[in-house]
Scaffold this motif. Structure first.
Motif, PDB file in Angstrom:
ATOM      1  N   LYS B  60       0.778  -1.244   0.063  1.00 35.39           N
ATOM      2  CA  LYS B  60      -0.033  -0.121  -0.079  1.00 35.39           C
ATOM      3  C   LYS B  60       0.954   1.259   0.058  1.00 35.39           C
ATOM      4  O   LYS B  60       0.734   2.400  -0.758  1.00 35.39           O
ATOM      5  CB  LYS B  60      -0.987   0.001   1.159  1.00 35.39           C
ATOM      6  CG  LYS B  60      -1.868   0.921   0.986  1.00 35.39           C
ATOM      7  CD  LYS B  60      -3.053   1.068   2.452  1.00 35.39           C
ATOM      8  CE  LYS B  60      -3.534   2.452   2.589  1.00 35.39           C
ATOM      9  NZ  LYS B  60      -3.917   2.781   3.767  1.00 35.39           N
ATOM     10  N   THR B  61       1.931   1.341   0.972  1.00 34.78           N
ATOM     11  CA  THR B  61       2.713   2.321   1.056  1.00 34.78           C
ATOM     12  C   THR B  61       3.604   2.628  -0.277  1.00 34.78           C
ATOM     13  O   THR B  61       3.708   3.939  -0.964  1.00 34.78           O
ATOM     14  CB  THR B  61       3.892   2.063   2.018  1.00 34.78           C
ATOM     15  OG1 THR B  61       3.074   2.017   3.192  1.00 34.78           O
ATOM     16  CG2 THR B  61       4.616   3.542   2.084  1.00 34.78           C
ATOM     17  N   PHE B  62       3.948   1.415  -0.866  1.00 33.52           N
ATOM     18  CA  PHE B  62       4.601   1.697  -2.288  1.00 33.52           C
ATOM     19  C   PHE B  62       3.990   2.197  -3.323  1.00 33.52           C
ATOM     20  O   PHE B  62       4.335   3.114  -4.054  1.00 33.52           O
ATOM     21  CB  PHE B  62       5.063   0.128  -2.615  1.00 33.52           C
ATOM     22  CG  PHE B  62       6.238   0.073  -3.808  1.00 33.52           C
ATOM     23  CD1 PHE B  62       5.623   0.368  -5.260  1.00 33.52           C
ATOM     24  CD2 PHE B  62       7.396  -0.028  -3.634  1.00 33.52           C
ATOM     25  CE1 PHE B  62       6.400   0.366  -6.333  1.00 33.52           C
ATOM     26  CE2 PHE B  62       8.325  -0.060  -4.739  1.00 33.52           C
ATOM     27  CZ  PHE B  62       7.849   0.040  -5.996  1.00 33.52           C
ATOM     28  N   LEU B  63       2.573   1.740  -3.425  1.00 29.66           N
ATOM     29  CA  LEU B  63       1.714   2.268  -4.355  1.00 29.66           C
ATOM     30  C   LEU B  63       1.355   3.667  -4.060  1.00 29.66           C
ATOM     31  O   LEU B  63       1.287   4.465  -5.245  1.00 29.66           O
ATOM     32  CB  LEU B  63       0.679   1.251  -4.424  1.00 29.66           C
ATOM     33  CG  LEU B  63       0.559  -0.040  -5.006  1.00 29.66           C
ATOM     34  CD1 LEU B  63      -0.699  -0.904  -4.890  1.00 29.66           C
ATOM     35  CD2 LEU B  63       1.152   0.026  -6.305  1.00 29.66           C
ATOM     36  N   GLN B  64       1.309   3.974  -2.977  1.00 30.54           N
ATOM     37  CA  GLN B  64       1.051   5.466  -2.701  1.00 30.54           C
ATOM     38  C   GLN B  64       2.213   6.271  -3.064  1.00 30.54           C
ATOM     39  O   GLN B  64       1.845   7.382  -3.880  1.00 30.54           O
ATOM     40  CB  GLN B  64       0.861   5.698  -1.110  1.00 30.54           C
ATOM     41  CG  GLN B  64      -0.670   5.566  -0.641  1.00 30.54           C
ATOM     42  CD  GLN B  64      -0.835   5.588   0.943  1.00 30.54           C
ATOM     43  OE1 GLN B  64       0.311   5.709   1.655  1.00 30.54           O
ATOM     44  NE2 GLN B  64      -1.956   5.721   1.309  1.00 30.54           N
TER      45      GLN B  64
END
Lengths: 203, 203
Positions: B60-64
Motif C-alpha cells: 500500500k505504501t509503495f503504491l501510494q
C-alpha cells in the motif's frame, strides 16, 4: 560489418589551449580520419596542387558559391576566404569516414546549421591566467598580440554553450583521454548506425 | 577542482548480451559509482538491513509513493514491486556522484522522463542467432525460457531508438572500450559542468 555513417568531429578552443597538439595525437592514434579539400581565394604556394591541397578560386566564384550555400562553413582569414564544400563533405561522411573540423567558434556555429549531426567539442584552458602564462612562455607573440588572444579567448569561452562536450586541458594526458572518449562515444551514437536495428531484427 | 554534477548512466540490453559482465568491469575500473537504495515490497532476506540494502515497504505504501511520483522508475518483478526514489537519487547526483542504472527498456523509458540528463546506452548482441547460441551454451534455461528471452530481445531491440548510444557486444574488449568511452564522454558533457563557464571567465 555493420554500416556506419561518418562522424564530423568539430573541435574549437581559444588559441594556446593545446588544440593542435591534441588533434595531432588523435590523428596519430586514428589515422583513418578523412580530409575534405577546402576552397580558398589565396594564391597557390609553390608545389600546391588544385584539387589536392585546395580548390583555388577567384573571389567572385567563391562569393557566388558562398551565396548558393555551397559551403558547410566559410571564413575570412588575413583577407583570404576559405570554405569547406558541403556536398563533398557529405559524400565522405556517407562513405562512413570521419572528419575532424579544427575550427573557430564562428565556424562551429555554421556547422551546427549545415552538419547538425556533428559532435561539438570545446577545449578550455585551466584558467585565463594559465592561458596567459602559456602564451607568454611560448614566446612567439608580442604583448599586444597576447592581449588580443586573451580577449578572443574570453569571447570564445562566452560562446561555449554552443558545444556539447567540454574538456579542460589542464593535464595533456587527461585531456587526450577525454577527447578520445568523446570521439569513440560519438561514433557509437545511434544516428550513425541507420541500418543497425533492421539488420539485427532480420538475423 | 571544478564542480561537476553526477551522471546517471542508464544501460539496457536483451538478456544474454553480456550487460552484467560489462557493468561489473566498469564498476571495477571506476569504483566511485554511487548506489541509490531502492524500495521494494519483497520480504527482507536474512541479513538484509532496511535503509541499507533496501527500503522494505508494504504494498500500500509503495503504491501510494508511486502515485505521488516518488520514484524515478519502478517495476514489478516476479510479483514484487521495486522502485528507485527520485529525490534521494537527485541528491546523490547533485553531490557530483555518478550512478549506474542497470535496467530494462521499460525502466529506461521512465528515466527518460524523470532523469532526462541521463546517458542512455543500449547493448546489442551481434545477432539474434548469436544471442540464441549464447543462451543455449549458458545452459541455465529451458528451450521454452530461451524462446521467451529471444522474443523479449526482439521486442527490446525494437525499442532501441530510445537510447542515444548503441554498442554491439560482439567482442567483449571492444564493447567495453566503447562503453567506457561513452561513460567518460557523457561525464564531459556541458550539462554536467553548470559553473564552469563563469568560473573560467572569473579567472
Amino acid at each position: 560489418m555493420i554500416e556506419r555513417t561518418g562522424l564530423p568531429l568539430v573541435i574549437s578552443a581559444p588559441s594556446g589551449t593545446g588544440k593542435s597538439t591534441l588533434i595531432a595525437r588523435l590523428r596519430q592514434e586514428f589515422p583513418a580520419f578523412a580530409f575534405s579539400i577546402s576552397c580558398t581565394t589565396r594564391a597557390p604556394r609553390p608545389g600546391e596542387i588544385h584539387g589536392k591541397d585546395y580548390y583555388f578560386l577567384d573571389k567572385k566564384t567563391f562569393l557566388q558559391r558562398r551565396d548558393n550555400h555551397f559551403f558547410a562553413e566559410w571564413a575570412s582569414v588575413h583577407g583570404n576566404l576559405y570554405g569547406t564544400p558541403l556536398e563533398a563533405t557529405q559524400t565522405i561522411l556517407a562513405q562512413g569516414k570521419d572528419i575532424i573540423f579544427d575550427i573557430d567558434v564562428q565556424g562551429a556555429r555554421q556547422l551546427k546549421q549545415t552538419l547538425p549531426q556533428s559532435c561539438f567539442v570545446f577545449l578550455f584552458p585551466p584558467s585565463l591566467k594559465a592561458l596567459e602564462s602559456r602564451l607568454v612562455k611560448r614566446g612567439t607573440d608580442s604583448r599586444e598580440v597576447i592581449a588580443k588572444r586573451l580577449a578572443n579567448a574570453r569571447d570564445e569561452i562566452n560562446q561555449c554553450d554552443l558545444f556539447e562536450f567540454w574538456i579542460i586541458n589542464d593535464d595533456l594526458d587527461t585531456a587526450y583521454e577525454e577527447l578520445r572518449a568523446v570521439y569513440l562515444a560519438a561514433r557509437a551514437r545511434a544516428i550513425h548506425r541507420p541500418g543497425l536495428k533492421q539488420t539485427l531484427l532480420a538475423t
